[in-house]
Design a protein around this motif. Structure first.
Motif, PDB file in Angstrom:
ATOM      1  N   THR A  18      -4.579   2.920  -7.274  1.00 27.27           N
ATOM      2  CA  THR A  18      -3.938   4.234  -7.228  1.00 27.27           C
ATOM      3  C   THR A  18      -3.438   4.554  -8.642  1.00 27.27           C
ATOM      4  O   THR A  18      -3.294   3.648  -9.477  1.00 27.27           O
ATOM      5  CB  THR A  18      -2.745   4.261  -6.258  1.00 27.27           C
ATOM      6  N   LEU A  19      -3.153   5.815  -8.888  1.00 32.24           N
ATOM      7  CA  LEU A  19      -2.633   6.181 -10.207  1.00 32.24           C
ATOM      8  C   LEU A  19      -1.300   5.498 -10.503  1.00 32.24           C
ATOM      9  O   LEU A  19      -0.952   5.285 -11.665  1.00 32.24           O
ATOM     10  CB  LEU A  19      -2.511   7.698 -10.334  1.00 32.24           C
ATOM     11  N   GLU A  20      -0.574   5.111  -9.463  1.00 36.14           N
ATOM     12  CA  GLU A  20       0.678   4.381  -9.661  1.00 36.14           C
ATOM     13  C   GLU A  20       0.432   3.001 -10.276  1.00 36.14           C
ATOM     14  O   GLU A  20       1.355   2.369 -10.794  1.00 36.14           O
ATOM     15  CB  GLU A  20       1.447   4.236  -8.340  1.00 36.14           C
ATOM     16  N   ASP A  21      -0.814   2.509 -10.215  1.00 36.35           N
ATOM     17  CA  ASP A  21      -1.166   1.211 -10.804  1.00 36.35           C
ATOM     18  C   ASP A  21      -1.438   1.296 -12.300  1.00 36.35           C
ATOM     19  O   ASP A  21      -1.603   0.267 -12.959  1.00 36.35           O
ATOM     20  CB  ASP A  21      -2.423   0.639 -10.129  1.00 36.35           C
ATOM     21  N   ALA A  22      -1.515   2.499 -12.845  1.00 41.73           N
ATOM     22  CA  ALA A  22      -1.968   2.673 -14.229  1.00 41.73           C
ATOM     23  C   ALA A  22      -1.137   1.872 -15.239  1.00 41.73           C
ATOM     24  O   ALA A  22      -1.698   1.229 -16.137  1.00 41.73           O
ATOM     25  CB  ALA A  22      -1.992   4.152 -14.600  1.00 41.73           C
ATOM     26  N   ALA A  23       0.167   1.884 -15.123  1.00 35.55           N
ATOM     27  CA  ALA A  23       1.012   1.152 -16.088  1.00 35.55           C
ATOM     28  C   ALA A  23       0.742  -0.347 -16.021  1.00 35.55           C
ATOM     29  O   ALA A  23       0.680  -1.021 -17.059  1.00 35.55           O
ATOM     30  CB  ALA A  23       2.488   1.454 -15.837  1.00 35.55           C
ATOM     31  N   ASP A  24       0.561  -0.876 -14.810  1.00 34.44           N
ATOM     32  CA  ASP A  24       0.271  -2.304 -14.667  1.00 34.44           C
ATOM     33  C   ASP A  24      -1.126  -2.637 -15.179  1.00 34.44           C
ATOM     34  O   ASP A  24      -1.326  -3.679 -15.813  1.00 34.44           O
ATOM     35  CB  ASP A  24       0.416  -2.741 -13.208  1.00 34.44           C
ATOM     36  N   VAL A  25      -2.109  -1.781 -14.902  1.00 37.20           N
ATOM     37  CA  VAL A  25      -3.461  -1.983 -15.438  1.00 37.20           C
ATOM     38  C   VAL A  25      -3.378  -2.021 -16.961  1.00 37.20           C
ATOM     39  O   VAL A  25      -3.925  -2.925 -17.605  1.00 37.20           O
ATOM     40  CB  VAL A  25      -4.430  -0.883 -14.954  1.00 37.20           C
ATOM     41  N   GLN A  26      -2.692  -1.061 -17.551  1.00 40.62           N
ATOM     42  CA  GLN A  26      -2.537  -0.985 -19.007  1.00 40.62           C
ATOM     43  C   GLN A  26      -1.926  -2.273 -19.547  1.00 40.62           C
ATOM     44  O   GLN A  26      -2.416  -2.851 -20.519  1.00 40.62           O
ATOM     45  CB  GLN A  26      -1.657   0.223 -19.361  1.00 40.62           C
ATOM     46  N   ARG A  27      -0.855  -2.729 -18.920  1.00 38.58           N
ATOM     47  CA  ARG A  27      -0.149  -3.922 -19.385  1.00 38.58           C
ATOM     48  C   ARG A  27      -1.029  -5.170 -19.293  1.00 38.58           C
ATOM     49  O   ARG A  27      -1.108  -5.958 -20.231  1.00 38.58           O
ATOM     50  CB  ARG A  27       1.130  -4.113 -18.549  1.00 38.58           C
ATOM     51  N   ASP A  76       4.894  -8.850  -2.631  1.00 37.25           N
ATOM     52  CA  ASP A  76       5.593  -7.678  -3.185  1.00 37.25           C
ATOM     53  C   ASP A  76       4.659  -6.611  -3.769  1.00 37.25           C
ATOM     54  O   ASP A  76       5.122  -5.715  -4.463  1.00 37.25           O
ATOM     55  CB  ASP A  76       6.608  -8.117  -4.238  1.00 37.25           C
ATOM     56  N   ASP A  77       3.368  -6.698  -3.512  1.00 34.71           N
ATOM     57  CA  ASP A  77       2.376  -5.716  -3.966  1.00 34.71           C
ATOM     58  C   ASP A  77       2.230  -5.659  -5.490  1.00 34.71           C
ATOM     59  O   ASP A  77       1.751  -4.675  -6.034  1.00 34.71           O
ATOM     60  CB  ASP A  77       2.670  -4.320  -3.400  1.00 34.71           C
ATOM     61  N   THR A  78       2.627  -6.708  -6.187  1.00 33.66           N
ATOM     62  CA  THR A  78       2.446  -6.754  -7.639  1.00 33.66           C
ATOM     63  C   THR A  78       0.963  -6.795  -7.958  1.00 33.66           C
ATOM     64  O   THR A  78       0.226  -7.635  -7.429  1.00 33.66           O
ATOM     65  CB  THR A  78       3.133  -8.003  -8.236  1.00 33.66           C
ATOM     66  N   LEU A  79       0.511  -5.894  -8.823  1.00 33.19           N
ATOM     67  CA  LEU A  79      -0.887  -5.873  -9.246  1.00 33.19           C
ATOM     68  C   LEU A  79      -1.130  -7.021 -10.210  1.00 33.19           C
ATOM     69  O   LEU A  79      -0.408  -7.165 -11.205  1.00 33.19           O
ATOM     70  CB  LEU A  79      -1.221  -4.547  -9.933  1.00 33.19           C
ATOM     71  N   ILE A  80      -2.161  -7.842  -9.913  1.00 28.08           N
ATOM     72  CA  ILE A  80      -2.456  -8.981 -10.791  1.00 28.08           C
ATOM     73  C   ILE A  80      -3.879  -8.949 -11.336  1.00 28.08           C
ATOM     74  O   ILE A  80      -4.203  -9.725 -12.228  1.00 28.08           O
ATOM     75  CB  ILE A  80      -2.188 -10.330 -10.087  1.00 28.08           C
ATOM     76  N   GLY A  81      -4.751  -8.080 -10.805  1.00 28.58           N
ATOM     77  CA  GLY A  81      -6.119  -8.070 -11.312  1.00 28.58           C
ATOM     78  C   GLY A  81      -7.037  -7.159 -10.539  1.00 28.58           C
ATOM     79  O   GLY A  81      -6.593  -6.279  -9.788  1.00 28.58           O
ATOM     80  N   LYS A  82      -8.330  -7.395 -10.734  1.00 30.95           N
ATOM     81  CA  LYS A  82      -9.386  -6.571 -10.126  1.00 30.95           C
ATOM     82  C   LYS A  82     -10.559  -7.454  -9.730  1.00 30.95           C
ATOM     83  O   LYS A  82     -10.908  -8.389 -10.444  1.00 30.95           O
ATOM     84  CB  LYS A  82      -9.859  -5.542 -11.148  1.00 30.95           C
ATOM     85  N   VAL A  83     -11.159  -7.167  -8.568  1.00 30.39           N
ATOM     86  CA  VAL A  83     -12.419  -7.775  -8.158  1.00 30.39           C
ATOM     87  C   VAL A  83     -13.313  -6.635  -7.707  1.00 30.39           C
ATOM     88  O   VAL A  83     -12.860  -5.706  -7.028  1.00 30.39           O
ATOM     89  CB  VAL A  83     -12.240  -8.813  -7.022  1.00 30.39           C
TER      90      VAL A  83
END
Length: 183
Positions: A18-27, A76-83
């Motif tokens: 989601t767009l809310e993930d953008a900051a975590d993706v960036q980091r 806690d729904d923390t974004l850690i990566g992508k598959v």
């Protein structure tokens, strides 16, 4: 907007970005060590690139050619990566390419193996593919160990060849549908 199905594992939830993930993706992606593990990521990762990439993920899913899952911690729904799975279902192919990255703070916890196994199961259950393959840079044997742990087997060594878009020595693994077990 259509979204990917939600997959659950023991410790993870895999869902659409989601767009809310953008900051975590960036980091996560802006770490040079993490970015160097894949040819999917530009480095440095500039402001605004994450939002564009997330939009691209949704377009790919709607077109049916690729499914990108955000890998998040179940607690806690923390974004850690992508598959992801990139489908090649036009003749003569009937397969998909598995791709993944996990942010450096989450390396060596087995998250990538857990997420990749769930996505293999999704690919074989929900899509008409006969095999799933994945590539890793020779200098990144940890990625090869993930492939081995999810049941993939060695297929070939691909030497660096910029004309074929192989900018590093690469190793390919694969698993056939009838070889896969969800255990």
């Amino acid at each position: 907007m259509e979204t990917a199905p939600i997959l659950h594992t023991e410790r993870l939830i895999l869902r659409s970005f989601t767009l809310e993930d953008a900051a975590d993706v960036q980091r996560l992606i802006d770490d040079p060590d993490m970015a160097s593990t894949t040819d999917e990521i530009e480095h440095p990762y500039e402001e605004g690139m994450a939002e564009k990439w997330i939009q691209w993920c949704h377009e790919c899913f709607e077109d049916g050619g690729r499914t990108n899952f955000a890998v998040t911690l179940r607690t806690d729904d923390t974004l850690i990566g992508k598959v992801s799975l990139n489908f090649r279902i036009h003749l003569p192919y009937k397969n998909a390419e598995l791709g993944y990255w996990i942010g450096k703070p989450y390396w060596n916890y087995g998250y990538c193996t857990e997420a990749a196994k769930a996505v293999l199961a999704y690919g074989f259950r929900k899509h008409d593919v006969e095999s799933i393959y994945a590539n890793y840079f020779k200098r990144n044997p940890a990625s090869g160990r993930v492939m081995q742990k999810i049941g993939m087997h060695y297929v070939e060594y691909i030497p660096k060849d910029p004309k074929r878009h192989y900018f590093e020595d690469t190793i390919r693994y694969e698993i056939l549908k009838d070889e896969f077990t969800e255990k």
